[in-house]
Design an enzyme around this catalytic site. Structure first.
Site, PDB file in Angstrom:
ATOM      1  N   LYS A  96      24.220 -45.298 -19.234  1.00  7.92           N
ATOM      2  CA  LYS A  96      24.042 -46.406 -20.169  1.00  7.92           C
ATOM      3  C   LYS A  96      24.146 -47.705 -19.378  1.00  7.92           C
ATOM      4  O   LYS A  96      25.132 -47.942 -18.676  1.00  7.92           O
ATOM      5  CB  LYS A  96      25.119 -46.356 -21.247  1.00  7.92           C
ATOM      6  N   ARG A 133      23.905 -55.589 -31.856  1.00  7.90           N
ATOM      7  CA  ARG A 133      25.186 -56.299 -32.011  1.00  7.90           C
ATOM      8  C   ARG A 133      25.133 -57.206 -33.238  1.00  7.90           C
ATOM      9  O   ARG A 133      26.124 -57.336 -33.957  1.00  7.90           O
ATOM     10  CB  ARG A 133      25.525 -57.058 -30.723  1.00  7.90           C
ATOM     11  N   LYS A 176      20.013 -44.671 -21.742  1.00 10.36           N
ATOM     12  CA  LYS A 176      19.889 -45.799 -22.668  1.00 10.36           C
ATOM     13  C   LYS A 176      19.901 -47.103 -21.891  1.00 10.36           C
ATOM     14  O   LYS A 176      20.756 -47.255 -21.020  1.00 10.36           O
ATOM     15  CB  LYS A 176      21.074 -45.737 -23.630  1.00 10.36           C
TER      16      LYS A 176
HETATM   17  C1  PBG Z   1      28.389 -49.371 -28.611  1.00 13.25           C
HETATM   18  C2  PBG Z   1      26.913 -49.196 -28.651  1.00 13.25           C
HETATM   19  C3  PBG Z   1      25.895 -50.122 -28.376  1.00 13.25           C
HETATM   20  C4  PBG Z   1      24.694 -49.500 -28.690  1.00 13.25           C
HETATM   21  C5  PBG Z   1      24.993 -48.198 -29.116  1.00 13.25           C
HETATM   22  N1  PBG Z   1      26.361 -48.021 -29.080  1.00 13.25           N
HETATM   23  C6  PBG Z   1      25.962 -51.542 -27.942  1.00 13.25           C
HETATM   24  C7  PBG Z   1      26.646 -51.912 -26.714  1.00 13.25           C
HETATM   25  O1  PBG Z   1      27.027 -51.084 -25.879  1.00 13.25           O
HETATM   26  O2  PBG Z   1      26.871 -53.114 -26.550  1.00 13.25           O
HETATM   27  C8  PBG Z   1      23.337 -50.153 -28.604  1.00 13.25           C
HETATM   28  C9  PBG Z   1      22.289 -49.602 -29.511  1.00 13.25           C
HETATM   29  C10 PBG Z   1      21.080 -50.457 -29.710  1.00 13.25           C
HETATM   30  O3  PBG Z   1      20.906 -51.541 -29.142  1.00 13.25           O
HETATM   31  O4  PBG Z   1      20.234 -50.022 -30.500  1.00 13.25           O
HETATM   32  N2  PBG Z   1      29.030 -49.125 -27.422  1.00 13.25           N
END
Ligand code: PBG
Length: 341
Positions: free
Chosen positions: A210, A220, A264
């Site tokens: 990630k 967010r 991701k």
């Molecule tokens: C939380 C999380 C995030 C996403 C999924 N789980 C945001 C982040 O890490 O700041 C992003 C998903 C998206 O942008 O669709 N940790």
């Protein structure tokens, strides 16, 4: 004399003997040789959950996507199941008064996420429930872990809290725990915690690679987390410059017990999906994140892209890159498009 392509002589080189276009000549012919296919079974639908009743709130930067109170969420999840989608991924919007420095709402057995999991398991049999494990929806600083005095994220203390979060989720009926926090060692710790509690059937889909990406912006905002985040997530999420590191991260998560892994964001990281799939041959998922969805929708709304074709092509390309499935906000619309042919 130039060789005729129609009646090539025995000596003349035929131009060109291999014609790649022959296999593209008819629609049925193209279908026969298609190497990849998108079906509803390839899609996981991420959903946003709100407190209260009978609430459906649209999200500005994600046209067509809503936050749902649990009663309305159950209806939406039933529609997803009826379209053939195998699982949904839950994302709760935490009311500001439940946020804290240490994110303790994350392991409240009655949290919104746990309530939603229980409601779906009771009222919508036959669809899988995936839930994020990370502290960011619950902390006042918006980070995925807890901070020390210097505002550094403390790895091992965070992992302890994540284990508690995973346990309340699993006891609420979550089928697949999806740690999205990027702390070191969390997959093994969560696996041990689940097993020690008799939850050996609960699966782990790790956000293995990630990245610290700008493409999470609309997510967010959807969680109303955007005002909270202090600084960035670069000390735990990966540098977009790296892909060898993605292979190492994924290897660790598999060794620690991940049943499925995820890369991701999605579209800008198809090379990483391919590397991970080739290297490990484990079930590999991609997350087409909020910013990717927002780009497709913004261009379509301006008339610059054909929405339906862009959505389906983007999903097909994940399959071609080696993904076994895609978390996508477009899941419902894509299934309807596939159904309509
Ligand atoms: C939380 C999380 C995030 C996403 C999924 N789980 C945001 C982040 O890490 O700041 C992003 C998903 C998206 O942008 O669709 N940790």
């Amino acid at each position: 004399m130039a060789a005729s392509p129609v009646t090539p002589s025995l000596t003349a080189p035929s131009f060109p003997r291999t014609r790649m276009r022959r296999n593209r000549y008819d629609g049925w012919q193209r279908d026969m040789v298609a190497e990849n296919l998108v079906t509803p079974k390839d899609m996981i639908w991420p959903v946003f959950i709100l407190e209260g009743e009978n609430r459906v709130e649209p999200i500005d930067a994600m046209p067509g996507i809503n936050r749902y109170s649990i009663d309305r969420l159950v209806e939406a999840v039933a529609e997803a199941r009826d379209l053939g989608i195998p699982a949904v991924a839950l994302f709760p919007v935490t009311p500001p008064e439940l946020r804290s420095e240490d994110g303790r709402e994350a392991y409240n057995p009655d949290s919104l996420a746990c309530q939603a999991a229980r409601a779906i398991k009771e009222q919508v049999p036959g669809i899988g429930v995936i839930c994020d494990v990370a502290l960011d929806p619950f902390t006042t600083h918006g980070h995925d872990g807890v901070l020390d005095e210097d505002a550094r994220i403390m790895n091992d203390e965070t992992v302890g809290i994540l284990c508690k979060q995973a346990l309340v989720q699993a006891h609420a009926g979550v089928d697949v725990i999806a740690p999205s926090d990027m702390m070191d060692g969390r997959i093994g710790a969560i696996r041990d915690a689940l097993d020690a509690d008799g939850l050996t059937h609960v699966r782990i889909m790790s956000y293995a690679a990630k990245y610290a990406s700008c493409f999470y912006g609309p997510f967010r905002a959807a969680l109303q987390s955007d005002g909270y985040l202090k600084g960035d997530k670069k000390t735990y999420q990966m540098d977009p410059a790296n892909s060898d590191e993605a292979v190492r991260e994924t290897a660790l998560d598999i060794t620690e017990g991940a049943d499925m892994v995820m890369v991701k964001p999605g579209m800008p990281y198809l090379d990483v999906i391919r590397r991970v799939k080739d290297e490990f041959s484990v079930p590999t998922f991609a997350y087409q994140v909020s910013g990717e969805y927002a780009m497709l929708k913004a261009a379509s709304q301006n008339g610059w892209l054909d929405n339906d074709r862009a959505v389906l092509e983007s999903l097909l390309c994940f399959k071609r890159a080696g993904a076994d499935g895609v978390l996508t906000y477009a899941a419902i619309e894509a299934c309807k498009l596939l159904k309509a042919g």
